[in-house]
Design a protein around this motif. Structure first.
Motif, PDB file in Angstrom:
ATOM      1  N   LEU A  83      -0.704  -4.420  11.605  1.00 35.63           N
ATOM      2  CA  LEU A  83      -1.440  -3.699  11.183  1.00 35.63           C
ATOM      3  C   LEU A  83      -0.946  -3.235   9.831  1.00 35.63           C
ATOM      4  CD1 LEU A  83      -2.516  -1.534  14.453  1.00 35.63           C
ATOM      5  CD2 LEU A  83      -3.952  -3.387  13.241  1.00 35.63           C
ATOM      6  N   ARG A  84       0.163  -2.840   9.774  1.00 37.06           N
ATOM      7  CA  ARG A  84       0.700  -2.396   8.594  1.00 37.06           C
ATOM      8  C   ARG A  84       1.000  -3.369   7.503  1.00 37.06           C
ATOM      9  NH1 ARG A  84       4.497  -4.387   6.069  1.00 37.06           N
ATOM     10  NH2 ARG A  84       5.729  -4.599   8.052  1.00 37.06           N
ATOM     11  N   VAL A  85       1.004  -4.673   7.957  1.00 35.77           N
ATOM     12  CA  VAL A  85       1.112  -5.934   6.893  1.00 35.77           C
ATOM     13  C   VAL A  85      -0.037  -5.824   6.392  1.00 35.77           C
ATOM     14  CG1 VAL A  85       1.371  -8.309   6.808  1.00 35.77           C
ATOM     15  CG2 VAL A  85       2.794  -7.238   8.051  1.00 35.77           C
ATOM     16  N   THR A  86      -1.377  -5.606   6.953  1.00 33.32           N
ATOM     17  CA  THR A  86      -2.566  -5.593   6.077  1.00 33.32           C
ATOM     18  C   THR A  86      -2.394  -4.426   5.215  1.00 33.32           C
ATOM     19  OG1 THR A  86      -3.719  -6.334   8.050  1.00 33.32           O
ATOM     20  CG2 THR A  86      -4.871  -5.088   6.524  1.00 33.32           C
ATOM     21  N   MET A  87      -1.963  -3.401   5.514  1.00 31.02           N
ATOM     22  CA  MET A  87      -1.991  -2.508   4.281  1.00 31.02           C
ATOM     23  C   MET A  87      -0.962  -2.770   3.093  1.00 31.02           C
ATOM     24  SD  MET A  87      -3.764   0.020   5.551  1.00 31.02           S
ATOM     25  CE  MET A  87      -3.772   1.453   4.655  1.00 31.02           C
ATOM     26  N   SER A  88       0.111  -3.306   3.375  1.00 34.80           N
ATOM     27  CA  SER A  88       1.052  -3.945   2.457  1.00 34.80           C
ATOM     28  C   SER A  88       0.549  -4.794   1.316  1.00 34.80           C
ATOM     29  CB  SER A  88       2.353  -4.489   3.200  1.00 34.80           C
ATOM     30  OG  SER A  88       2.998  -3.594   3.874  1.00 34.80           O
ATOM     31  N   VAL A  89      -0.225  -5.807   1.854  1.00 38.47           N
ATOM     32  CA  VAL A  89      -0.744  -6.502   0.945  1.00 38.47           C
ATOM     33  C   VAL A  89      -2.398  -6.233   0.361  1.00 38.47           C
ATOM     34  CG1 VAL A  89       0.510  -8.692   1.984  1.00 38.47           C
ATOM     35  CG2 VAL A  89      -1.886  -8.351   2.624  1.00 38.47           C
ATOM     36  N   HIS A  90      -3.029  -5.639   1.414  1.00 46.36           N
ATOM     37  CA  HIS A  90      -4.222  -5.443   0.979  1.00 46.36           C
ATOM     38  C   HIS A  90      -4.308  -4.115   0.113  1.00 46.36           C
ATOM     39  CE1 HIS A  90      -8.734  -4.486   0.701  1.00 46.36           C
ATOM     40  NE2 HIS A  90      -8.460  -3.273   0.635  1.00 46.36           N
ATOM     41  N   VAL A  91      -3.496  -3.064   0.294  1.00 46.85           N
ATOM     42  CA  VAL A  91      -3.433  -1.880  -0.467  1.00 46.85           C
ATOM     43  C   VAL A  91      -2.296  -2.094  -1.424  1.00 46.85           C
ATOM     44  CG1 VAL A  91      -3.266   0.615  -0.442  1.00 46.85           C
ATOM     45  CG2 VAL A  91      -4.606  -0.394   1.314  1.00 46.85           C
ATOM     46  N   GLY A  92      -1.082  -2.380  -0.925  1.00 46.61           N
ATOM     47  CA  GLY A  92       0.209  -2.148  -1.822  1.00 46.61           C
ATOM     48  C   GLY A  92       0.010  -3.274  -3.000  1.00 46.61           C
ATOM     49  N   LEU A  93      -0.121  -4.392  -2.647  1.00 52.22           N
ATOM     50  CA  LEU A  93       0.162  -5.585  -3.513  1.00 52.22           C
ATOM     51  C   LEU A  93      -0.986  -5.848  -4.180  1.00 52.22           C
ATOM     52  CD1 LEU A  93       2.419  -8.362  -1.363  1.00 52.22           C
ATOM     53  CD2 LEU A  93       3.146  -6.309  -3.008  1.00 52.22           C
ATOM     54  N   SER A  94      -2.187  -5.726  -3.685  1.00 56.08           N
ATOM     55  CA  SER A  94      -3.468  -6.230  -4.475  1.00 56.08           C
ATOM     56  C   SER A  94      -4.173  -4.981  -5.248  1.00 56.08           C
ATOM     57  CB  SER A  94      -4.288  -7.164  -3.740  1.00 56.08           C
ATOM     58  OG  SER A  94      -4.656  -6.652  -2.760  1.00 56.08           O
ATOM     59  N   SER A  95      -4.566  -3.993  -4.109  1.00 55.74           N
ATOM     60  CA  SER A  95      -5.308  -2.929  -4.765  1.00 55.74           C
ATOM     61  C   SER A  95      -4.476  -1.904  -5.594  1.00 55.74           C
ATOM     62  CB  SER A  95      -5.850  -2.161  -3.608  1.00 55.74           C
ATOM     63  OG  SER A  95      -6.722  -2.771  -2.749  1.00 55.74           O
ATOM     64  N   LEU A  96      -3.340  -1.631  -5.374  1.00 47.27           N
ATOM     65  CA  LEU A  96      -2.563  -0.622  -6.101  1.00 47.27           C
ATOM     66  C   LEU A  96      -2.348  -1.252  -7.672  1.00 47.27           C
ATOM     67  CD1 LEU A  96      -0.705   1.518  -3.472  1.00 47.27           C
ATOM     68  CD2 LEU A  96      -2.429   2.343  -4.907  1.00 47.27           C
ATOM     69  N   THR A  97      -2.015  -2.490  -7.571  1.00 44.95           N
ATOM     70  CA  THR A  97      -1.664  -3.286  -8.475  1.00 44.95           C
ATOM     71  C   THR A  97      -2.857  -3.228  -9.497  1.00 44.95           C
ATOM     72  OG1 THR A  97      -0.047  -4.480  -7.376  1.00 44.95           O
ATOM     73  CG2 THR A  97      -0.575  -5.514  -9.359  1.00 44.95           C
ATOM     74  N   LEU A  98      -3.842  -3.505  -9.098  1.00 43.71           N
ATOM     75  CA  LEU A  98      -4.974  -3.531  -9.829  1.00 43.71           C
ATOM     76  C   LEU A  98      -5.300  -1.989 -10.414  1.00 43.71           C
ATOM     77  CD1 LEU A  98      -7.891  -5.639  -8.229  1.00 43.71           C
ATOM     78  CD2 LEU A  98      -6.585  -6.177 -10.268  1.00 43.71           C
ATOM     79  N   SER A 243       4.746  -0.855  -4.674  1.00 42.46           N
ATOM     80  CA  SER A 243       3.716  -0.236  -3.888  1.00 42.46           C
ATOM     81  C   SER A 243       3.934  -0.898  -2.493  1.00 42.46           C
ATOM     82  CB  SER A 243       2.515  -0.483  -4.519  1.00 42.46           C
ATOM     83  OG  SER A 243       2.270   0.102  -5.780  1.00 42.46           O
ATOM     84  N   GLY A 244       4.187  -2.091  -2.475  1.00 41.23           N
ATOM     85  CA  GLY A 244       4.243  -2.955  -1.269  1.00 41.23           C
ATOM     86  C   GLY A 244       5.368  -2.558  -0.374  1.00 41.23           C
ATOM     87  N   ARG A 245       6.764  -2.364  -1.097  1.00 41.36           N
ATOM     88  CA  ARG A 245       7.735  -1.818  -0.219  1.00 41.36           C
ATOM     89  C   ARG A 245       7.561  -0.791   0.318  1.00 41.36           C
ATOM     90  NH1 ARG A 245      11.682  -4.492  -5.049  1.00 41.36           N
ATOM     91  NH2 ARG A 245      11.336  -6.710  -4.552  1.00 41.36           N
ATOM     92  N   TYR A 246       6.925   0.306  -0.563  1.00 42.95           N
ATOM     93  CA  TYR A 246       7.085   1.612  -0.036  1.00 42.95           C
ATOM     94  C   TYR A 246       6.175   1.473   1.472  1.00 42.95           C
ATOM     95  CZ  TYR A 246       4.732   6.248   0.625  1.00 42.95           C
ATOM     96  OH  TYR A 246       4.268   7.684   0.946  1.00 42.95           O
ATOM     97  N   THR A 247       5.143   0.769   1.502  1.00 41.28           N
ATOM     98  CA  THR A 247       4.511   0.554   2.873  1.00 41.28           C
ATOM     99  C   THR A 247       4.947   0.038   3.808  1.00 41.28           C
ATOM    100  OG1 THR A 247       3.430  -1.544   2.267  1.00 41.28           O
ATOM    101  CG2 THR A 247       2.081   0.468   1.774  1.00 41.28           C
ATOM    102  N   VAL A 248       5.980  -1.023   3.504  1.00 41.44           N
ATOM    103  CA  VAL A 248       7.121  -1.592   4.536  1.00 41.44           C
ATOM    104  C   VAL A 248       7.933  -0.634   5.079  1.00 41.44           C
ATOM    105  CG1 VAL A 248       8.781  -3.507   4.819  1.00 41.44           C
ATOM    106  CG2 VAL A 248       6.626  -3.818   3.391  1.00 41.44           C
ATOM    107  N   ALA A 249       8.438   0.089   4.152  1.00 39.10           N
ATOM    108  CA  ALA A 249       9.461   1.381   4.676  1.00 39.10           C
ATOM    109  C   ALA A 249       8.747   2.257   5.748  1.00 39.10           C
ATOM    110  CB  ALA A 249       9.921   2.071   3.400  1.00 39.10           C
ATOM    111  N   ALA A 250       7.787   2.616   5.164  1.00 41.21           N
ATOM    112  CA  ALA A 250       7.028   3.540   5.999  1.00 41.21           C
ATOM    113  C   ALA A 250       6.571   3.128   7.483  1.00 41.21           C
ATOM    114  CB  ALA A 250       5.775   4.163   5.531  1.00 41.21           C
ATOM    115  N   GLY A 251       6.108   1.865   7.384  1.00 39.77           N
ATOM    116  CA  GLY A 251       5.816   1.006   8.536  1.00 39.77           C
ATOM    117  C   GLY A 251       7.022   0.901   9.639  1.00 39.77           C
TER     118      GLY A 251
END
Lengths: 403, 260
Positions: A83-98, A243-251
């Motif tokens: 579930l968190r991996v989804t956040m890492s790539v969808h929110v962290g790596l792609s959306s926040l980078t955009l 962005s992505g690593r932050y979600t990994v840390a929290a997860g």
């Protein structure tokens, strides 16, 4: 210094926890065994707004802050890492980078449907022969008229087979002055002609998620797909990792908590030699260590969330939070198995899944060995943050909430 | 249609009750919106979505109960009011129902008042009917479905969940409806709702504000609370060559223990 969460944060935490515990926890073992992603999860996360949690309302998001993103990731991974991996790539790596680097037109076309969860995004950086050495990326993007033509292979890409768009890094300069100048980032529609994707089976963990590959054969994307400027790809990729690593840390922090909770419950229930195993000091030592690591990991990620809210560069702090939490989650899961004894070794209890899931996060989004080098670089003064052409904006309520 | 939903803050259902120094204690258990009330909030919201109007969440409780109201606001209620007064500290259901009924009469007149079937802590299940009695409105409790609701004709038909089956009951509006969990699936709060709720200033009404004055005495009190004595269970396996031998041994043991 105020360590308390706001009412907004607490309600966010409860809402995401209720979703994960009620809707995912009861089915996760079955999907982990099947090595497939439960099909209802992504649409449900989209419907609840979780996939756009910290994106501004005017870009289709929910307007919450970066701490809320972290809290959500903690709750999600307390149930399952996928579930968190989804956040890492969808929110962290792609959306926040955009959000950070995209043009208004790109945000209109790509960020809005991503933040609304109508489209799914992933980050496509690693390749069969390239992981930590990002500057060595082999996928090429050559300008041809008004298009770039992409060729290459991306590997170990979370949500590769589920995503609609990929934030993708490719080589555009073949005689660069510095290796890091060679790369550029693109936002690529994965429905484009010449793109094929697939899932990798037989992984140690994150089995209820999707990890796969993307193959690009003469894929034409309009030159407006270039994110940032040509040659900025390395910097953009690295800021995406912030962005992505932050979600990994929290997860991973959530994974440690899950280990504590499972171990405490089992230690109170299981008796050996006529006594509850919670009475034994060697069991207590394991639980104390997990509880302490949870607290440390949580403080580290929440501080990063706070830094992000203020738009203070946080590459070092994010690296520390990611490395600490993922190492500690692996240790906690291993100890949780020890507390559970033989039962911990079977999927009758969740702790074996926690162990398998925890290992991946020590490899992706920068191996933990790379993180040691990053942190040593800052400590030794050989690495310094330089201002970026586009910084991630601070969380300002007016900016995030206005339409 | 004006709708009121009455909610209570309770401990989490995972909390365990114990007796500490003669007082009932849930320890430091998390406080939540009474889980049964989530169904009432959901039904109020569904009714508003179908009929228009607004939903007001009303709660009697201590300071902390504001969090339960914030949860109701985050789910989508339009307004919330907390009735809070030191005189309610040892309130029984008769006092609470008086205060809630008085609070409802102070609001824009509603057509429907929703309750959950009971609160998970006190579990009396009488608050809906008591408030209905005080307001002089029909009380429809244990409601599992609302197949008909006609705001213009001011009629309502509900299905009551009984052990033997479902009873169809029609009544007139305004009415008090207490709901069971079969009626719907409560929604999670939305992020927009969470943001709105976290910033909401929830009005607080005292006993005097709702027109209650003089002696507000509960009719019931808890003079003594005792924890049940712990019983130790011992497991004994009765073995034997065949079923009849095992049965014979079992009977002997039960006679010996004076069970039969």
């Amino acid at each position: 210094m105020d360590f308390s969460l706001t009412a907004e944060h607490e309600m966010t935490q409860k809402m995401v926890r209720d979703f994960a515990q009620k809707e995912v926890a009861p089915i996760i073992r079955e999907w982990d065994r099947k090595q497939e992603m439960a099909p209802e999860i992504l649409p449900r996360m989209a419907e609840l707004g979780i996939l756009g949690i910290c994106l501004p309302v005017r870009y289709g998001g929910q307007g919450m802050d970066f701490i809320s993103l972290g809290l959500a990731c903690e709750e999600l991974e307390a149930v399952d890492s996928t579930l968190r991996v989804t956040m890492s790539v969808h929110v962290g790596l792609s959306s926040l980078t955009l959000l950070q680097w995209g043009t208004e037109a790109q945000k209109e076309e790509f960020l809005i449907p991503l933040a609304k969860g109508e489209k799914i995004g992933c980050g496509a950086f690693s390749e069969p022969g390239v992981g930590s050495d990002v500057a060595n990326i082999q996928t090429t993007a050559k300008l041809d008229g008004s298009d770039y033509v992409l060729n290459g292979e991306k590997m170990w890409i979370s949500l590769a087979s589920k995503a609609d768009y990929a934030l993708l890094t490719a080589r555009t300069d073949f005689e660069p002055e510095r290796p890091t100048d060679a790369l550029s980032c693109f936002i690529v529609d994965l429905k484009s002609k010449g793109v094929s994707t697939g899932d990798i089976k037989g992984k140690l963990g994150v089995r209820a998620g999707s990890t796969g590959w993307i193959s690009l054969q003469d894929v034409r994307v309009p030159k407006e797909s270039l994110v940032g400027e040509a040659g900025e790809g390395f910097k953009i990729t690295m800021s995406g990792f912030d962005s992505g690593r932050y979600t990994v840390a929290a997860g991973a922090t959530g994974l440690i908590r899950a280990c504590v909770e499972a171990s405490v419950a089992y230690a109170n229930e299981r008796k050996t030699f006529g006594r509850s195993i919670a009475d034994y000091q060697l069991v207590q030592a394991k639980i104390a260590r997990m509880a302490q690591d949870y607290e440390i990991a949580r403080l580290l990620y929440l501080k990063v969330g706070w830094l992000k809210n203020q738009a203070v560069r946080n590459t070092l702090e994010t690296s520390m939070a990611k490395q600490f939490a993922t190492d500690a989650s692996f240790a906690a899961a291993s100890d949780a198995i020890a507390v559970h004894g033989g039962y911990g070794y079977s999927d009758e209890y969740p702790v074996e899944r926690y162990l398998r899931n925890s290992r991946g996060a020590m490899i992706y989004e920068g191996t933990n060995e790379i993180h040691s080098l990053i942190q040593a670089g800052y400590a030794l003064g050989t690495r310094k943050d330089r201002p970026l052409r586009r910084e991630m904006p601070a969380y300002e309520e007016d900016l995030w909430h206005s339409n | 249609m004006n709708i009121v939903v009455c909610v209570k803050q309770t401990t989490d259902t995972a909390a365990t009750l114990s007796v500490v120094d003669g007082e009932a204690s849930y320890g430091d258990a998390a406080l939540v919106l009474n889980p049964w009330d989530e169904y009432a909030v959901e039904q109020a919201l569904l009714t508003k979505e179908a009929e228009g109007g607004k939903v007001t969440a009303l709660c009697l409780g201590p300071d902390s109960a504001e969090d339960a109201l914030k949860q109701a606001l985050a789910m989508g209620c339009d307004e919330a009011v907390l009735i809070l007064d030191a005189v309610f500290e040892s309130a029984d259901t008769l006092v609470v129902s008086r205060a809630l009924a008085a609070g409802i009469e102070k609001l824009d007149p509603p057509e429907l008042v929703f309750f959950g079937k009971s609160a998970v802590d006190s579990d009396t299940g009488v608050m809906g009917p008591q408030v209905a009695r005080r307001l002089g409105w029909p009380s429809l409790n244990l409601v599992a479905a609302i197949p008909e609701l006609d705001a213009s004709a001011k009629t309502i038909t509900v299905e009551r969940l009984l052990e033997e089956g479902r009873q169809i009951v029609s009544g007139r509006l305004p009415a008090v409806v207490s709901v069971v969990k079969e009626i719907n699936e409560p929604r999670y709060p939305s992020f927009m709702g969470i943001r709105k709720a976290s910033k909401a200033e929830i009005p607080r009404w005292s006993a005097a504000d709702v027109g209650l004055s003089g002696q507000i005495q509960p009719a019931l009190s808890w003079p003594e609370i005792l924890a049940p004595e712990k019983s130790e269970a011992v497991c004994e396996l009765i073995e034997g060559g065949d079923a009849s031998e095992i049965a014979r041994k079992l009977v002997d043991r039960l006679v010996e223990e004076k069970v039969i």
